[in-house]
Design a protein around this motif. Structure first.
Motif, PDB file in Angstrom:
ATOM      1  N   UNK A  52      -3.734   4.484   2.920  1.00 17.33           N
ATOM      2  CA  UNK A  52      -3.492   3.345   2.237  1.00 17.33           C
ATOM      3  C   UNK A  52      -1.911   3.528   1.876  1.00 17.33           C
ATOM      4  N   UNK A  53      -1.310   4.788   1.592  1.00 12.56           N
ATOM      5  CA  UNK A  53       0.066   4.903   1.190  1.00 12.56           C
ATOM      6  C   UNK A  53       0.942   5.096   2.300  1.00 12.56           C
ATOM      7  N   UNK A  54       0.324   5.420   3.393  1.00  6.19           N
ATOM      8  CA  UNK A  54       1.372   5.546   4.794  1.00  6.19           C
ATOM      9  C   UNK A  54       1.221   4.549   5.245  1.00  6.19           C
ATOM     10  N   UNK A  55       0.274   3.610   5.457  1.00 11.09           N
ATOM     11  CA  UNK A  55       0.247   2.385   5.909  1.00 11.09           C
ATOM     12  C   UNK A  55       1.038   1.287   5.285  1.00 11.09           C
ATOM     13  N   UNK A  56       0.945   1.399   3.844  1.00 10.47           N
ATOM     14  CA  UNK A  56       2.170   0.613   3.157  1.00 10.47           C
ATOM     15  C   UNK A  56       3.462   0.824   3.570  1.00 10.47           C
ATOM     16  N   UNK A  57       4.090   1.946   3.831  1.00 10.32           N
ATOM     17  CA  UNK A  57       5.424   2.133   4.259  1.00 10.32           C
ATOM     18  C   UNK A  57       5.490   1.592   5.930  1.00 10.32           C
ATOM     19  N   UNK A  58       4.529   1.558   6.409  1.00 13.43           N
ATOM     20  CA  UNK A  58       4.553   1.100   8.035  1.00 13.43           C
ATOM     21  C   UNK A  58       4.746  -0.419   7.754  1.00 13.43           C
ATOM     22  N   UNK A  59       3.712  -0.934   7.153  1.00 13.06           N
ATOM     23  CA  UNK A  59       3.510  -2.616   7.075  1.00 13.06           C
ATOM     24  C   UNK A  59       4.649  -2.914   6.185  1.00 13.06           C
ATOM     25  N   UNK A  60       5.214  -2.414   4.985  1.00  7.61           N
ATOM     26  CA  UNK A  60       6.216  -3.047   4.519  1.00  7.61           C
ATOM     27  C   UNK A  60       7.835  -3.148   5.041  1.00  7.61           C
ATOM     28  N   UNK A  61       8.014  -1.867   5.749  1.00  5.47           N
ATOM     29  CA  UNK A  61       9.262  -1.978   6.643  1.00  5.47           C
ATOM     30  C   UNK A  61       9.024  -3.041   7.882  1.00  5.47           C
ATOM     31  N   UNK A  62       8.024  -2.687   8.233  1.00  2.00           N
ATOM     32  CA  UNK A  62       8.115  -4.010   9.593  1.00  2.00           C
ATOM     33  C   UNK A  62       8.099  -5.346   8.774  1.00  2.00           C
ATOM     34  N   UNK A  63       7.390  -5.588   7.852  1.00  2.00           N
ATOM     35  CA  UNK A  63       7.191  -6.927   7.261  1.00  2.00           C
ATOM     36  C   UNK A  63       8.599  -7.528   6.668  1.00  2.00           C
ATOM     37  N   UNK A 173       7.115  -1.399  -7.474  1.00  2.00           N
ATOM     38  CA  UNK A 173       8.655  -1.970  -7.503  1.00  2.00           C
ATOM     39  C   UNK A 173       8.896  -2.488  -6.134  1.00  2.00           C
ATOM     40  N   UNK A 174       8.702  -1.884  -5.084  1.00  2.00           N
ATOM     41  CA  UNK A 174       8.954  -2.414  -3.679  1.00  2.00           C
ATOM     42  C   UNK A 174       8.520  -4.104  -3.622  1.00  2.00           C
ATOM     43  N   UNK A 175       7.275  -4.342  -4.052  1.00  2.00           N
ATOM     44  CA  UNK A 175       6.514  -5.457  -3.698  1.00  2.00           C
ATOM     45  C   UNK A 175       7.100  -6.606  -4.971  1.00  2.00           C
ATOM     46  N   UNK A 176       7.799  -6.129  -5.740  1.00  2.00           N
ATOM     47  CA  UNK A 176       8.417  -7.090  -6.836  1.00  2.00           C
ATOM     48  C   UNK A 176       9.679  -7.336  -6.489  1.00  2.00           C
ATOM     49  N   UNK A 177      10.409  -6.721  -5.669  1.00  2.00           N
ATOM     50  CA  UNK A 177      11.825  -7.117  -5.175  1.00  2.00           C
ATOM     51  C   UNK A 177      11.791  -8.570  -4.494  1.00  2.00           C
ATOM     52  N   UNK A 178      11.069  -8.995  -3.785  1.00  2.00           N
ATOM     53  CA  UNK A 178      11.133 -10.170  -3.109  1.00  2.00           C
ATOM     54  C   UNK A 178      10.676 -11.226  -4.151  1.00  2.00           C
TER      55      UNK A 178
END
Length: 392
Positions: A52-63, A173-178
């Motif tokens: 879940x943690x690793x995939x977040x980094x993949x997904x969030x950067x791609x998105x 914090x990352x998901x709050x920025x947008x």
């Protein structure tokens, strides 16, 4: 770098975006393989948490790249260079996935992630400098992303337990920025382009499941004692994967992002859809290991590694794209199917009930096409972007 016209005809994924997706194929594949190993060895909770943690980094950067590109893709030399820098960060992240699973060492994933995000900061600063209509929004994005990256690097020096807590807080914090940046105004997005990009990434993830099905056939060639069950699991998972493709692309996805709220829901819930699709390939491999006696998990537990991702994929797809464009029957059948899929492990033949349920859902969707809805009005930013200086 002025915003692109959100009603630009014929807008589709660029060759640079397709090239960009290739490095994510590598990262997703490694994450799925490591999840497979963790589940097979019986480390279920640790494996799922790390995935879940690793995939977040993949997904969030791609998105983040994808939504930026739909608004500001200039395809000039600087845009291309900054995109390639992000691709390099993905490869660094992918290199660190195995240590994250085996030793809980997130150093390389964090470094690769920060490289990607700092390149995105440069893109937002360029957009802020280029066009007044999105300047404030772009500045908030740049400042928010940069500030969080400092905290990501600081997290590396923390002890393991506080460091893991910090990881979770930084994700928040990352998901709050947008969300904060969107309150300053929204850059225009191209509905058909953005949903095409999500569809392409879904195809990549479903392709991993097809690879797992092929592995079942390969294993069958070398293990005649389990030839029948392995061929059966390969055929059934192929049918299930084809049905998931059909279900995902049934609704008009471009209608799901008609406003700021809808776009955020579509973007964020896709984490569950993408993560489930990536985990499905790992689950199929675990099922194969269980059938051949190479797994620490029981056959019942191994079956859940297939059915849970499928159920999450179904529920997520229904929530973000199907429910607003379906009649009452479809809106009943799809959620119920997600629940029934979880009953599959009680059936002696793995994935058989799941495949039957998914085929039944596809039949219902064929007989009940999407309910049409009027085209959404252009957003305020979409109406005002033309008032700025000419796009460079």
């Amino acid at each position: 770098m002025a915003p692109r016209d959100p009603r630009e005809p014929g807008r589709s994924a660029s060759v640079l975006e397709l090239f960009f997706d290739l490095v994510f194929v590598v990262a997703v594949s490694i994450a799925s393989v490591q999840l497979h190993h963790a589940l097979t060895e019986g480390h279920v909770l640790d494996g799922l948490a790390t995935y879940g943690l690793v995939f977040f980094g993949i997904w969030w950067a791609w998105m983040n790249f994808t939504w930026f590109a739909t608004s500001f893709d200039t395809d000039d030399w600087l845009y291309r260079v900054l995109t390639i820098v992000q691709m390099a960060g993905v490869l660094v992240l992918a290199t660190g996935i195995e240590p994250a699973f085996t030793d809980q060492d997130y150093t390389l994933p964090v470094i690769g992630y920060v490289v990607m995000r700092l390149a995105m900061v440069a893109q937002w600063l360029r957009a802020a400098r280029s066009h007044p209509s999105v300047r404030r929004t772009a500045q908030v994005y740049a400042a928010g992303i940069a500030g969080v990256q400092v905290l990501w690097l600081a997290q590396l020096v923390l002890p393991e337990a506080p460091g893991m807590i910090m990881l979770v807080l930084l994700i928040g914090a990352e998901v709050t920025v947008p969300v904060i940046a969107q309150r300053r105004g929204s850059a225009p997005w191209h509905p058909h382009h953005i949903t095409e990009r999500y569809g392409l990434f879904t195809l990549i993830l479903l392709g991993e499941s097809l690879l797992a099905s092929a592995n079942a056939i390969i294993e069958a060639v070398h293990d005649t004692d389990t030839l029948g069950p392995l061929i059966s699991i390969a055929a059934l998972t192929f049918v299930a994967t084809g049905a998931l493709w059909w279900i995902y692309f049934w609704p008009p996805h471009h209608r799901a992002i008609t406003g700021a709220g809808g776009s955020l829901r579509y973007a964020y819930v896709h984490y569950l859809v993408f993560a489930a699709a990536g985990a499905l390939s790992a689950g199929i491999e675990v099922e194969i290991d269980a059938l051949t006696g190479h797994s620490e998990l029981s056959s019942l537990a191994a079956s859940f590694t297939v059915t849970v991702p499928i159920a999450v994929f179904l529920a997520g797809t229904w929530w973000i794209a199907i429910r607003d464009h379906a009649d009452p029957l479809v809106n009943t059948v799809v959620p119920v199917a997600a629940v029934l899929v979880l009953c599959d492990p009680v059936i002696p033949v793995p994935v058989s009930l799941t495949a039957a349920i998914l085929v039944a859902v596809v039949i219902v969707l064929v007989l009940h096409p999407p309910v049409s809805s009027p085209a959404p009005p252009p957003s305020d930013t979409a109406r005002t972007w033309r008032r700025g200086p000419a796009r460079t």
